[in-house]
Design an enzyme around this catalytic site. Structure first.
Site, PDB file in Angstrom:
ATOM      1  N   LYS A  10     -24.711 -26.550 -13.042  1.00  0.00           N
ATOM      2  CA  LYS A  10     -23.989 -25.487 -12.369  1.00  0.00           C
ATOM      3  C   LYS A  10     -24.900 -24.279 -12.328  1.00  0.00           C
ATOM      4  CE  LYS A  10     -19.796 -22.906 -12.680  1.00  0.00           C
ATOM      5  NZ  LYS A  10     -18.536 -22.647 -13.300  1.00  0.00           N
ATOM      6  N   PRO A 191     -27.817 -16.966 -12.702  1.00  0.00           N
ATOM      7  CA  PRO A 191     -28.596 -18.018 -12.028  1.00  0.00           C
ATOM      8  C   PRO A 191     -29.859 -18.407 -12.804  1.00  0.00           C
ATOM      9  CG  PRO A 191     -27.942 -16.292 -10.478  1.00  0.00           C
ATOM     10  CD  PRO A 191     -27.609 -15.794 -11.863  1.00  0.00           C
ATOM     11  N   ASN A 192     -30.278 -19.630 -12.588  1.00  0.00           N
ATOM     12  CA  ASN A 192     -31.539 -20.149 -13.132  1.00  0.00           C
ATOM     13  C   ASN A 192     -31.631 -20.091 -14.650  1.00  0.00           C
ATOM     14  OD1 ASN A 192     -32.459 -20.561 -10.464  1.00  0.00           O
ATOM     15  ND2 ASN A 192     -32.903 -18.353 -10.353  1.00  0.00           N
ATOM     16  N   ARG A 193     -30.482 -20.188 -15.285  1.00  0.00           N
ATOM     17  CA  ARG A 193     -30.422 -20.202 -16.759  1.00  0.00           C
ATOM     18  C   ARG A 193     -30.888 -18.893 -17.408  1.00  0.00           C
ATOM     19  NH1 ARG A 193     -27.657 -23.345 -15.185  1.00  0.00           N
ATOM     20  NH2 ARG A 193     -27.386 -25.528 -15.702  1.00  0.00           N
ATOM     21  N   LEU A 194     -31.061 -17.848 -16.603  1.00  0.00           N
ATOM     22  CA  LEU A 194     -31.471 -16.562 -17.179  1.00  0.00           C
ATOM     23  C   LEU A 194     -30.210 -15.730 -17.458  1.00  0.00           C
ATOM     24  CD1 LEU A 194     -34.722 -15.746 -15.173  1.00  0.00           C
ATOM     25  CD2 LEU A 194     -34.436 -16.890 -17.377  1.00  0.00           C
TER      26      LEU A 194
END
Ligand SMILES: Cc1cc2nc3c(=O)[nH]c(=O)nc-3n(C[C@H](O)[C@H](O)[C@H](O)COP(=O)(O)O)c2cc1C
Length: 214
Positions: A10, A191-194
């Site tokens: 996700k 977003p982008n696991r950040l």
């Protein structure tokens, strides 16, 4: 139906938390987020929280309880004092509360110490519960081994007759715990696991706020 869980992914996109918007007071930050989660809808039990304790066997254990109140002192839930969690807290009062609210992609983790609430607090909350739940608390010696379901149903039936038209007394071993926080972590999926993570920890009488790497 998926067998390969690797494909569950996700991209979090619902919000952000930053140095400007994070509240200096973690209780207020919790209040704001709790309101946001309720207003966003889509979570059945927003007050469901995983309570982790350190067991008398040395193992940690998490289970869900319902948060029933929070104020400037901390976070309150109700249970059986002789349950596994109750016995664990008697020996190790350091606990952790973890909320996960998928609707707006947030997690809050609170470390703190648990203490029984006053008898009057427990009585007041018990009195506010529906009669069925009150009788259920009387029937269930939580976390003990029982031979079958019938013992519960039969006991409930007997108590229903006993307490017909009468107030149900709070069981002695049933009541509240107050978790007084020593640390909060607020996690917002990005977003982008950040992801955004802010930790509040007590230093003296002040809360120190730090951003953590995701
Ligand atoms: C959504 C949900 C809410 C729950 N709320 C409570 C609660 O408020 N108090 C409680 O004692 N157990 C509650 N339980 C049951 C606990 O998860 C647990 O099974 C029980 O307290 C016994 O735990 P223990 O043997 O580790 O003490 C709830 C379970 C779920 C899934």
């Amino acid at each position: 139906m998926r067998d390969n869980l690797h494909d569950y992914r996700k991209n979090y996109k619902h919000g952000s938390l930053d140095e400007e918007s994070v509240d200096p007071n973690p209780f207020q930050q919790f209040r704001t987020w709790f309101y946001n989660v309720q207003n966003a809808g889509g979570v059945d039990e927003v007050n469901a929280v995983t309570l982790s304790t350190l067991g008398v066997d040395g193992f940690p254990k998490g289970r869900v309880v319902l948060l029933k109140k929070y104020d400037e002192n901390g976070f309150y839930f109700y249970t059986n004092y002789n349950s596994e969690k109750g016995k664990s807290i008697t020996v190790h009062n350091k606990v952790c509360l973890s909320f996960f609210w998928p609707n707006i992609e947030r997690q809050v983790i609170i470390k703190g110490t648990a203490e029984p609430t006053s008898e009057s607090d427990s009585k007041n909350y018990f009195a506010s519960r529906p009669k069925g739940s009150q009788l259920g608390a009387l029937v269930s010696h939580q976390s003990t081994v029982i031979p079958n379901r019938d013992v519960l149903e039969n006991e409930l039936k007997a108590l229903e007759e006993n307490y017909e038209g009468q107030e149900v007394p709070k069981p002695e071993d049933w009541g509240g715990y107050l978790v007084r926080p020593i640390e909060f972590e607020f996690w917002q999926g990005r977003p982008n696991r950040l992801h955004d993570r802010f930790r509040y920890r007590m230093e003296g009488y002040d809360w120190v706020i730090e951003r953590l790497a995701p």
